[in-house]
Design a protein around this motif. Structure first.
Motif, PDB file in Angstrom:
ATOM      1  N   VAL A 116       3.729  -8.009  20.810  1.00 44.39           N
ATOM      2  CA  VAL A 116       3.016  -8.854  21.909  1.00 44.39           C
ATOM      3  C   VAL A 116       1.248  -8.593  21.701  1.00 44.39           C
ATOM      4  O   VAL A 116       0.361  -9.003  22.567  1.00 44.39           O
ATOM      5  CB  VAL A 116       3.222  -8.285  23.405  1.00 44.39           C
ATOM      6  N   GLY A 117       0.981  -8.331  20.323  1.00 45.26           N
ATOM      7  CA  GLY A 117      -0.337  -8.073  20.100  1.00 45.26           C
ATOM      8  C   GLY A 117      -1.259  -7.037  20.608  1.00 45.26           C
ATOM      9  O   GLY A 117      -2.458  -6.993  20.514  1.00 45.26           O
ATOM     10  N   MET A 118      -0.449  -6.045  21.122  1.00 45.39           N
ATOM     11  CA  MET A 118      -1.331  -4.854  21.844  1.00 45.39           C
ATOM     12  C   MET A 118      -1.477  -3.531  20.893  1.00 45.39           C
ATOM     13  O   MET A 118      -2.233  -2.855  21.394  1.00 45.39           O
ATOM     14  CB  MET A 118      -0.594  -4.343  23.085  1.00 45.39           C
ATOM     15  N   LYS A 119      -0.833  -3.501  19.783  1.00 46.65           N
ATOM     16  CA  LYS A 119      -0.880  -2.427  19.064  1.00 46.65           C
ATOM     17  C   LYS A 119      -0.901  -2.837  17.329  1.00 46.65           C
ATOM     18  O   LYS A 119       0.044  -3.737  17.170  1.00 46.65           O
ATOM     19  CB  LYS A 119       0.292  -1.356  19.405  1.00 46.65           C
ATOM     20  N   ALA A 120      -1.728  -2.293  16.484  1.00 45.27           N
ATOM     21  CA  ALA A 120      -1.629  -2.462  15.236  1.00 45.27           C
ATOM     22  C   ALA A 120      -0.870  -1.382  14.450  1.00 45.27           C
ATOM     23  O   ALA A 120      -0.868  -0.417  15.197  1.00 45.27           O
ATOM     24  CB  ALA A 120      -2.956  -2.898  14.796  1.00 45.27           C
ATOM     25  N   ILE A 121      -0.544  -1.752  13.293  1.00 47.24           N
ATOM     26  CA  ILE A 121       0.184  -0.850  12.500  1.00 47.24           C
ATOM     27  C   ILE A 121      -0.785  -0.289  11.342  1.00 47.24           C
ATOM     28  O   ILE A 121      -1.088  -1.210  10.580  1.00 47.24           O
ATOM     29  CB  ILE A 121       1.562  -1.067  11.915  1.00 47.24           C
ATOM     30  N   PRO A 122      -1.030   1.092  11.193  1.00 45.76           N
ATOM     31  CA  PRO A 122      -2.037   1.282  10.107  1.00 45.76           C
ATOM     32  C   PRO A 122      -1.126   1.150   8.764  1.00 45.76           C
ATOM     33  O   PRO A 122      -0.088   1.632   8.672  1.00 45.76           O
ATOM     34  CB  PRO A 122      -2.310   2.783  10.264  1.00 45.76           C
ATOM     35  N   PHE A 147      -9.992  -0.667   4.406  1.00 44.20           N
ATOM     36  CA  PHE A 147      -8.826   0.268   4.238  1.00 44.20           C
ATOM     37  C   PHE A 147      -9.172   1.659   3.928  1.00 44.20           C
ATOM     38  O   PHE A 147     -10.249   1.813   3.153  1.00 44.20           O
ATOM     39  CB  PHE A 147      -8.021  -0.214   2.978  1.00 44.20           C
ATOM     40  N   ASP A 148      -8.573   2.684   4.927  1.00 43.80           N
ATOM     41  CA  ASP A 148      -9.039   4.271   4.407  1.00 43.80           C
ATOM     42  C   ASP A 148      -7.885   4.953   3.898  1.00 43.80           C
ATOM     43  O   ASP A 148      -7.894   6.007   3.720  1.00 43.80           O
ATOM     44  CB  ASP A 148      -9.381   4.934   5.858  1.00 43.80           C
ATOM     45  N   CYS A 149      -6.625   4.046   3.419  1.00 43.07           N
ATOM     46  CA  CYS A 149      -5.638   4.674   2.850  1.00 43.07           C
ATOM     47  C   CYS A 149      -5.416   3.736   1.698  1.00 43.07           C
ATOM     48  O   CYS A 149      -5.087   2.497   1.794  1.00 43.07           O
ATOM     49  CB  CYS A 149      -4.547   4.835   3.685  1.00 43.07           C
ATOM     50  N   ILE A 150      -5.496   4.273   0.520  1.00 41.87           N
ATOM     51  CA  ILE A 150      -5.342   3.397  -0.779  1.00 41.87           C
ATOM     52  C   ILE A 150      -4.171   3.965  -1.659  1.00 41.87           C
ATOM     53  O   ILE A 150      -4.016   5.221  -1.741  1.00 41.87           O
ATOM     54  CB  ILE A 150      -6.419   3.522  -1.669  1.00 41.87           C
ATOM     55  N   LYS A 151      -3.218   3.045  -2.158  1.00 45.11           N
ATOM     56  CA  LYS A 151      -2.332   3.348  -2.891  1.00 45.11           C
ATOM     57  C   LYS A 151      -2.393   2.711  -4.316  1.00 45.11           C
ATOM     58  O   LYS A 151      -2.460   1.536  -4.170  1.00 45.11           O
ATOM     59  CB  LYS A 151      -0.561   2.824  -2.273  1.00 45.11           C
ATOM     60  N   ILE A 152      -2.429   3.638  -5.304  1.00 48.80           N
ATOM     61  CA  ILE A 152      -2.546   3.326  -6.596  1.00 48.80           C
ATOM     62  C   ILE A 152      -1.303   3.320  -7.358  1.00 48.80           C
ATOM     63  O   ILE A 152      -0.681   4.466  -7.665  1.00 48.80           O
ATOM     64  CB  ILE A 152      -3.556   3.927  -7.276  1.00 48.80           C
ATOM     65  N   LYS A 153      -0.996   2.311  -8.144  1.00 53.77           N
ATOM     66  CA  LYS A 153       0.225   2.257  -9.092  1.00 53.77           C
ATOM     67  C   LYS A 153      -0.375   2.971 -10.295  1.00 53.77           C
ATOM     68  O   LYS A 153      -1.388   2.290 -11.021  1.00 53.77           O
ATOM     69  CB  LYS A 153       0.765   0.857  -9.548  1.00 53.77           C
ATOM     70  N   VAL A 154       0.423   3.977 -10.844  1.00 57.46           N
ATOM     71  CA  VAL A 154       0.187   4.655 -12.129  1.00 57.46           C
ATOM     72  C   VAL A 154       1.269   4.899 -13.240  1.00 57.46           C
ATOM     73  O   VAL A 154       2.459   4.560 -12.442  1.00 57.46           O
ATOM     74  CB  VAL A 154      -0.548   5.977 -11.890  1.00 57.46           C
ATOM     75  N   GLY A 155       0.973   5.083 -14.313  1.00 58.38           N
ATOM     76  CA  GLY A 155       2.301   5.431 -15.234  1.00 58.38           C
ATOM     77  C   GLY A 155       2.150   4.351 -16.394  1.00 58.38           C
ATOM     78  O   GLY A 155       3.068   4.562 -17.370  1.00 58.38           O
ATOM     79  N   ALA A 156       1.653   3.250 -16.370  1.00 61.08           N
ATOM     80  CA  ALA A 156       1.818   2.187 -17.420  1.00 61.08           C
ATOM     81  C   ALA A 156       0.570   2.237 -18.308  1.00 61.08           C
ATOM     82  O   ALA A 156       0.693   1.746 -19.371  1.00 61.08           O
ATOM     83  CB  ALA A 156       1.916   0.957 -16.688  1.00 61.08           C
ATOM     84  N   LEU A 157      -0.777   2.805 -17.888  1.00 62.67           N
ATOM     85  CA  LEU A 157      -1.717   2.707 -18.537  1.00 62.67           C
ATOM     86  C   LEU A 157      -2.184   3.964 -19.072  1.00 62.67           C
ATOM     87  O   LEU A 157      -1.374   5.071 -19.056  1.00 62.67           O
ATOM     88  CB  LEU A 157      -3.064   2.105 -17.637  1.00 62.67           C
ATOM     89  N   GLY A 316       1.249  -4.136   3.624  1.00 55.78           N
ATOM     90  CA  GLY A 316       0.272  -5.170   3.232  1.00 55.78           C
ATOM     91  C   GLY A 316       0.516  -6.239   2.461  1.00 55.78           C
ATOM     92  O   GLY A 316      -0.283  -6.824   1.908  1.00 55.78           O
ATOM     93  N   THR A 317       1.823  -6.260   1.911  1.00 52.02           N
ATOM     94  CA  THR A 317       2.048  -7.061   0.832  1.00 52.02           C
ATOM     95  C   THR A 317       2.290  -8.729   1.048  1.00 52.02           C
ATOM     96  O   THR A 317       2.569  -9.603   0.295  1.00 52.02           O
ATOM     97  CB  THR A 317       3.633  -6.765   0.068  1.00 52.02           C
ATOM     98  N   LYS A 333      -9.113  -4.723   8.938  1.00 49.54           N
ATOM     99  CA  LYS A 333      -9.554  -3.264   8.665  1.00 49.54           C
ATOM    100  C   LYS A 333      -8.514  -2.349   8.512  1.00 49.54           C
ATOM    101  O   LYS A 333      -8.410  -1.163   9.307  1.00 49.54           O
ATOM    102  CB  LYS A 333     -10.207  -2.966  10.044  1.00 49.54           C
ATOM    103  N   GLY A 334      -7.542  -2.359   7.441  1.00 53.46           N
ATOM    104  CA  GLY A 334      -6.788  -1.455   7.192  1.00 53.46           C
ATOM    105  C   GLY A 334      -5.359  -1.431   8.030  1.00 53.46           C
ATOM    106  O   GLY A 334      -4.737  -0.503   8.133  1.00 53.46           O
TER     107      GLY A 334
END
Length: 354
Positions: A116-122, A147-157, A316-317, A333-334
């Motif tokens: 109902v637009g009253m609460k957002a999900i971080p 964004f104050d939480c960043i997810k980084i894919k690792v393992g290929a470089l 966020g996809t 804003k994240g």
């Protein structure tokens, strides 16, 4: 009497999505539509989303199974949790469509302040693998977007380059300002995993997802015992459908977190079961989409909202596709918002299969 059909939608990435399993440029989803014969205008919609080489349902005869399910919808509607254990993405789509139908067909299937637009999900901002310049560009975009939480894919470089990117974040922001998560998608070998996690821990990393390939329970248990930073299981959960097996896996490995992806786990009932087991063993959790389009993402966000988990979620996809179905979902804003003033777009009409 219920009637059902499905249609295929090939979603195209705005820019290729790089992971340790390869680079994704497109992916397929199938929308299952269900209605009662006497009320054809009220339609429940579910999304069957497949990740190549990861989804249990990634099989050549997927559409044949979907055809069978739609033709026998009145049977499958009552037995989906028992009869579709080998088809978790189809089970997820069917469960979602039936819940949507029960709630009037408006894609509001779990009621909370979110819808109902009253609460957002971080949510976290996702950095795809790629050339270092490209990853730095993504980082700047996410930080600028709030964004104050960043997810980084690792393992290929080159791991040293991946470490440098995280160091760049830490030169500008400490852990109290920006939370950094990393996702290895099982890319580290058992011999190197602990050393790499020690290096990452020096950069105040929140957690690492699936450092080694799934199925090595004792090796993963040893890592969870020795790790200098929290480990979150992801691929480890895929394919486990029996309650006792789920309990056994968590009790042996003893991870710090599990990550719940309803498309890969068999839907909301199955995900609820994971929540109960994890919380009983004092294991934290958060939810993540598995590159569904906005139809599936919307349902997962609504399910997440009713659990009131305050951690940043991986939802966020919806912005990664150029031809996604337009929806009320907005990222600001994240946080993920449900804009009640924005209507749903029409599902694509190509590839309709009855």
């Amino acid at each position: 009497m219920l009637k059902a059909s499905f249609k295929r939608h090939t979603l195209s990435f705005n820019t290729p999505g790089g992971t340790s399993r390869g680079v994704l440029k497109t992916k397929n989803s199938w929308y299952v539509e269900i209605y009662e014969q006497t009320k054809p205008d009220v339609v429940g919609i579910g999304e069957c989303s497949i990740l190549p080489r990861l989804s249990v349902d990634d099989k050549p005869h997927l559409e044949s199974k979907l055809t069978e399910v739609c033709e026998q919808i009145n049977i499958y509607a009552h037995s989906l949790h028992e009869s579709l254990t080998e088809w978790p993405a189809i089970r997820f789509a069917l469960e979602m469509a039936l819940l949507d139908l029960q709630n009037g067909g408006g894609k509001k299937i779990f009621h909370s302040d979110f819808v109902v637009g009253m609460k957002a999900i971080p949510i976290n901002g996702l950095i795809w693998m790629g050339e270092m310049e490209y990853m730095q560009e993504q980082l700047e975009q996410k930080l600028k977007a709030g964004f104050d939480c960043i997810k980084i894919k690792v393992g290929a470089l080159d791991f040293k380059k991946e470490i440098e990117l995280i160091k760049e974040i830490r030169r500008r922001y400490d852990a109290s300002q920006i939370e950094v998560r990393v996702d290895a998608n099982g890319a580290f070998s058992p011999d190197e995993a602990l050393d790499k996690m020690i290096q990452l821990s020096k950069l105040d990393i929140h957690s690492i997802e699936q450092p080694i390939k799934a199925g090595q329970w004792q090796v993963m248990a040893d890592l969870c015992k020795e790790t200098p930073l929290p480990i979150a299981l992801d691929e480890e959960l895929i394919g486990l459908d029996d309650f006792q097996t789920k309990e056994e896996m968590l009790s042996i490995i003893k991870p710090q977190y599990v990550i719940l992806k309803p498309s890969l786990l068999g839907g909301f009932k199955a995900s609820d079961e994971w929540v109960r087991i994890a919380e009983a063993q004092n294991v934290g959790w958060w939810a993540t989409s598995a590159l569904e389009g906005n139809v599936g993402l919307n349902a997962i966000a609504q399910w997440t909202a009713i659990h009131d988990n305050s951690m940043p979620q991986g939802l966020g996809t919806g912005q990664v596709f150029s031809n996604n179905v337009s929806s009320p979902l907005e990222v600001k804003k994240g946080h993920l918002f449900y804009n009640i003033n924005e209507p749903w777009g029409v599902l694509p009409e190509e590839n309709i299969i009855v």
